[in-house]
Design a protein around this motif. Structure first.
Motif, PDB file in Angstrom:
ATOM      1  N   ARG A  29      -0.163   0.169   1.063  1.00 54.79           N
ATOM      2  CA  ARG A  29      -0.763  -0.037   2.058  1.00 54.79           C
ATOM      3  C   ARG A  29      -1.802  -1.181   2.314  1.00 54.79           C
ATOM      4  O   ARG A  29      -2.188  -1.638   1.502  1.00 54.79           O
ATOM      5  CB  ARG A  29      -1.616   1.271   2.433  1.00 54.79           C
TER       6      ARG A  29
ATOM      7  N   GLY B 148      -4.511  -1.187   3.964  1.00 51.20           N
ATOM      8  CA  GLY B 148      -6.148  -0.787   3.656  1.00 51.20           C
ATOM      9  C   GLY B 148      -6.418  -0.616   2.077  1.00 51.20           C
ATOM     10  O   GLY B 148      -7.453  -0.456   1.787  1.00 51.20           O
ATOM     11  N   ASP B 149      -5.296  -0.601   1.450  1.00 53.66           N
ATOM     12  CA  ASP B 149      -5.542  -0.603  -0.263  1.00 53.66           C
ATOM     13  C   ASP B 149      -5.613  -1.882  -0.802  1.00 53.66           C
ATOM     14  O   ASP B 149      -6.060  -2.142  -2.285  1.00 53.66           O
ATOM     15  CB  ASP B 149      -4.506   0.350  -0.941  1.00 53.66           C
TER      16      ASP B 149
ATOM     17  N   SER C 210      -1.887  -0.231   7.609  1.00 57.02           N
ATOM     18  CA  SER C 210      -3.197   0.863   7.861  1.00 57.02           C
ATOM     19  C   SER C 210      -3.900   0.556   9.211  1.00 57.02           C
ATOM     20  O   SER C 210      -4.444  -0.372   9.201  1.00 57.02           O
ATOM     21  CB  SER C 210      -4.074   0.616   6.500  1.00 57.02           C
TER      22      SER C 210
ATOM     23  N   SER D 152      -6.088   5.427  10.417  1.00 55.22           N
ATOM     24  CA  SER D 152      -5.898   5.885   9.270  1.00 55.22           C
ATOM     25  C   SER D 152      -7.032   5.881   8.463  1.00 55.22           C
ATOM     26  O   SER D 152      -8.044   5.168   8.778  1.00 55.22           O
ATOM     27  CB  SER D 152      -4.734   4.714   8.578  1.00 55.22           C
TER      28      SER D 152
ATOM     29  N   ARG E 245      -4.029  10.598  14.288  1.00 54.62           N
ATOM     30  CA  ARG E 245      -3.724  10.246  12.991  1.00 54.62           C
ATOM     31  C   ARG E 245      -2.653  11.215  12.446  1.00 54.62           C
ATOM     32  O   ARG E 245      -2.748  12.291  12.683  1.00 54.62           O
ATOM     33  CB  ARG E 245      -4.823  10.123  12.131  1.00 54.62           C
TER      34      ARG E 245
ATOM     35  N   ASN F  55      -9.486   3.368   2.541  1.00 62.24           N
ATOM     36  CA  ASN F  55      -9.585   3.583   0.932  1.00 62.24           C
ATOM     37  C   ASN F  55     -10.962   4.147   0.490  1.00 62.24           C
ATOM     38  O   ASN F  55     -12.003   3.626   0.615  1.00 62.24           O
ATOM     39  CB  ASN F  55      -9.178   2.404   0.334  1.00 62.24           C
TER      40      ASN F  55
END
Length: 753
Positions: A386, A388-389, A450, A454, A751, A457
């Motif tokens: 993702r 976001g990760d 993301s 969302s 979400r 992390n």
């Protein structure tokens, strides 16, 4: 050839990691930087110029920090070469005396004459020579990013790499000590990266146009480095820093066997040369100290981030420690080599070098701070599927390599081991555990998005919160703490409150001091709720109200940052530290204000950080958040009561003035407005794209109360019927302020877990 198969990487539409001549003209995106700079937009051009200015400023600052030191306090590891006969010692061993040399005998033999530049030039020549080596490492590393590389990434990579290198602990330690550990890294990277890119050099030489001769020269050099010449560089690096010999089997396993043989032979020749020229020192280093173990600081020191040092710190000694160390080193080396070969064949040459370098740090008997630069290079690995990760791993690596380990973990005994071994942990993760994304994976160039709705992390959030609190504590402790200045500001506040007839602190403090139960309640409240309530509210929002978590967290961070600026610009003595005013410190007891270093508290933190009151500010933040996420009257009543009660407590305990409370409220409101401004700066409402596409995801602010076909009821989302939030008409990325009119009738999508 096998080497070419490694450099080619995976086959497919991305051309196996080759340069794309269409991106930036012949020779790839790193050619003609001036032309490419001109193609950038005005905003990107300003960012690029700012990055180069930042890199230059950091380099100048680092050089100045070394050169400002007295001559007997800088480049201290060069003292081993300085004797009665000048720099070039004639008598005695390099490994005797108060400041023993910690490098190999060959390093002492080769580098001893160079120390004349460090002494005669008062460190100027040595310092700027080291700066050039660091710059070369940054350029080589930025040049080796996995392809294809966009024009913007190619231009931004070099200044970003240089800034990270100068900020890193290994480079700062190298400058201060006068070490040469950057040189082996540069030699290995040059041999491995350019040798592994022979096919790229040949491919580039096929293109005509201006610079063809230079490209042909590059192809010739890379061809040479792919054979014996590359192995010679690795062998010399191993003679200077034995742990880098782990690259010899990497060369063999990736098909560059000629380079591997020449590397091993070069190491033997250099080592035997050192043994012939300095037999006693060679015996001391290789036999008596077993490759330098015990030279300098004790091997169990926390600065030694090798497995050997960690086992010694854990209490293992003697034969059990040696046996366990050999087994663990063999396992780490084997696994790291396997992973490095896989990444090399995938076209990620720099990541392969970083993986093996991290294994060298782990396996080395002594891995001091100036030898840990390999861990920073592991920042190039991509982790997570993702968007976001993707930031978790680089943020973790940068924090580990630029901050002290204690800044990453709470001050709890159970976490102390992690802080003491943070670099070792990062090296182990990079070499053995972290699942870096291969270039053949669809997630390499197209990770799952993301969006603003969302869940962020968790590891990244915890890292940022911990480091943010560390920075908060550091700024508080290092803000100006002139007693006369802080007390002068205190008199200004008292005068202003007296003029406004709001000087109620003294009366409240007397009331609390003479009422035992009230004093105890205020002291407990002051030391407990300040952190407990905001942390609990953040945790609850992260788990149940993701839409509100992001903007609320951003607003709180901005408010805290503004508070730190206030601490620095306006040091203020709280009422309890104002002499002659009659205030009573109910929480800490009486302080001897006649003593310039009164009380034990002054040894812990700066006590003159009263304006603004973040106790009041954070409590007001909680109130705003509660009003945003719920319509429950009782919860809202508690939300209103919380900042009022906090304001009473901070004045009753003589920790703040009423104007401090007003300052805390001001920075929190500024934090929320700043968050809204950042949301607009990112492109307006983050949900516009979702709303334009329509669909069943459009529900009321993501709370689960759908209008016209939502994705669930309030009960389905775990929200009681009487605790349903009021309709929020702003985008989920923009946390509304209480009492403000809405700016439209837009709805935020829920979400989808």
């Amino acid at each position: 050839m096998a080497a070419e198969s490694v450099a080619d990487g995976p086959k497919g539409a991305d051309a196996g990691g080759k340069w794309h001549p269409s991106e930036g003209g012949p020779g790839g995106p790193y050619r003609r930087p001036a032309r490419q700079w001109g193609r950038l937009g005005s905003r990107s051009g300003m960012v690029l110029a700012g990055l180069w200015l930042l890199a230059l400023a950091l380099a100048v600052r680092q050089a100045a920090a070394v050169l400002r030191l007295p001559q007997d306090e800088r480049l201290v590891d060069l003292f081993a070469w300085t004797g009665d006969n000048g720099v070039l010692r004639v008598h005695g061993s390099l490994y005797d005396g108060e400041t023993p040399f910690t490098g190999t005998p060959f390093a002492g033999l080769v580098l001893k004459p160079l120390t004349r530049a460090a002494e005669q030039g008062l460190g100027v020549a040595w310092t700027f020579g080291t700066m050039l080596l660091v710059a070369a490492v940054g350029v080589v590393a930025a040049r080796a990013l996995p392809e294809p590389v966009s024009r913007r990434t190619a231009l931004f990579a070099v200044p970003v790499a240089l800034s990270l290198l100068v900020l890193s602990v290994p480079v700062r330690n190298t400058f201060h000590l006068g070490q040469t550990s950057v040189l082996p890294v540069l030699l290995v990277l040059t041999a491995w990266l350019l040798g592994g890119e022979r096919a790229r050099g040949d491919r580039s030489a096929e293109h005509g146009g201006r610079g063809e001769a230079l490209r042909r020269l590059l192809a010739t050099c890379t061809e040479a480095l792919g054979g014996k010449a590359g192995g010679v560089l690795v062998g010399i690096a191993g003679a200077l820093q034995p742990a880098t010999l782990l690259f010899v089997p990497l060369l063999w396993l990736t098909g560059r066997r000629t380079a591997a043989v020449s590397g091993a032979g070069t190491f033997l020749i250099c080592t035997l040369t050192g043994w012939a020229a300095m037999p006693d020192d060679s015996w001391t280093y290789w036999i008596h100290h077993v490759a330098g173990v015990g030279l300098g600081d004790p091997a169990a020191a926390t600065a030694n981030q090798s497995l050997h040092g960690a086992l010694l710190r854990a209490g293992l000694h003697g034969r059990p420690e040696a046996v366990l160390l050999v087994v663990m080193v063999a396992a780490v080396s084997w696994l790291a080599l396997r992973r490095a070969v896989r990444y090399a064949r995938d076209g990620q040459l720099l990541l392969a070098a970083a993986v093996v370098g991290c294994a060298a740090v782990v396996a080395s008997p002594m891995a001091w701070q100036h030898q840990q630069l390999w861990v920073l290079l592991a920042v190039v690995g991509r982790v997570g599927r993702r968007t976001g990760d993707r930031l978790v791993w680089p943020v973790f690596v940068v924090m580990v390599m630029t901050l002290d380990g204690t800044a990453l973990v709470p001050k709890v005994a159970a976490f102390g081991v992690l802080g003491d071994n943070a670099v070792l942990l990062a090296a182990l993760l990079a070499s053995c555990a972290v699942p870096f994304v291969p270039r053949t994976s669809p997630a390499w160039a197209d990770p799952q998005p993301s969006g603003p709705l969302s869940r962020p992390n968790l590891m990244l959030e915890l890292l940022l919160i911990r480091v943010g609190y560390w920075a908060y504590s550091w700024v508080r402790a290092h803000a100006p703490d002139s007693r006369s200045l802080a007390e002068g500001h205190g008199h200004q506040i008292l005068t202003a409150e007296s003029f406004l007839h709001i000087d109620m602190e003294h009366s409240l403090n007397k009331l609390a001091a003479r009422t035992e139960w009230l004093r105890d309640a205020c002291d407990t409240y002051y030391t407990t709720f300040h952190f407990l309530v905001p942390i609990a509210l953040l945790g609850w929002m992260y788990a149940r109200r993701v839409q509100q978590y992001r903007p609320a967290r951003t607003a709180l961070s901005l408010a805290t940052l503004l508070g730190l600026i206030g601490f620095w610009l306006y040091p203020l003595a709280p009422p309890r530290l104002m002499p002659g005013q009659g205030y009573i410190d109910t929480a800490h007891g009486p302080q001897d204000l006649s003593n310039p270093d009164f009380g034990a508290l002054t040894q812990l933190s700066n006590q003159y950080a009263a304006m603004p009151s973040l106790h009041v500010g954070w409590s007001l933040w909680c109130t705003i958040v509660v009003f945003t996420i719920t319509r429950n009257r009782w919860l809202r009543a508690l939300g209103v009561l919380y900042p009022l009660l906090t304001t009473f407590v901070v004045m009753a305990t003589a920790n703040h003035y009423l104007l401090d409370a007003a300052g805390g409220a001001a920075v929190v409101m500024a934090g929320f407005y700043g968050q809204r401004w950042l949301a607009r700066l990112r492109g307006g409402d983050d949900t516009a794209a979702h709303e334009g596409s329509g669909g069943p995801e459009a529900v009321e602010s993501g709370f689960g109360t759908a209008e016209g076909g939502g994705s669930g009821t309030a009960e389905d989302q775990g929200v009681a019927a009487d605790d349903r939030p009021e309709p929020v008409t702003r985008a989920a990325s923009d946390l509304s302020l209480p009492g403000q009119p809405s700016s439209g009738d837009r709805r935020a999508p829920a979400r989808q877990d």
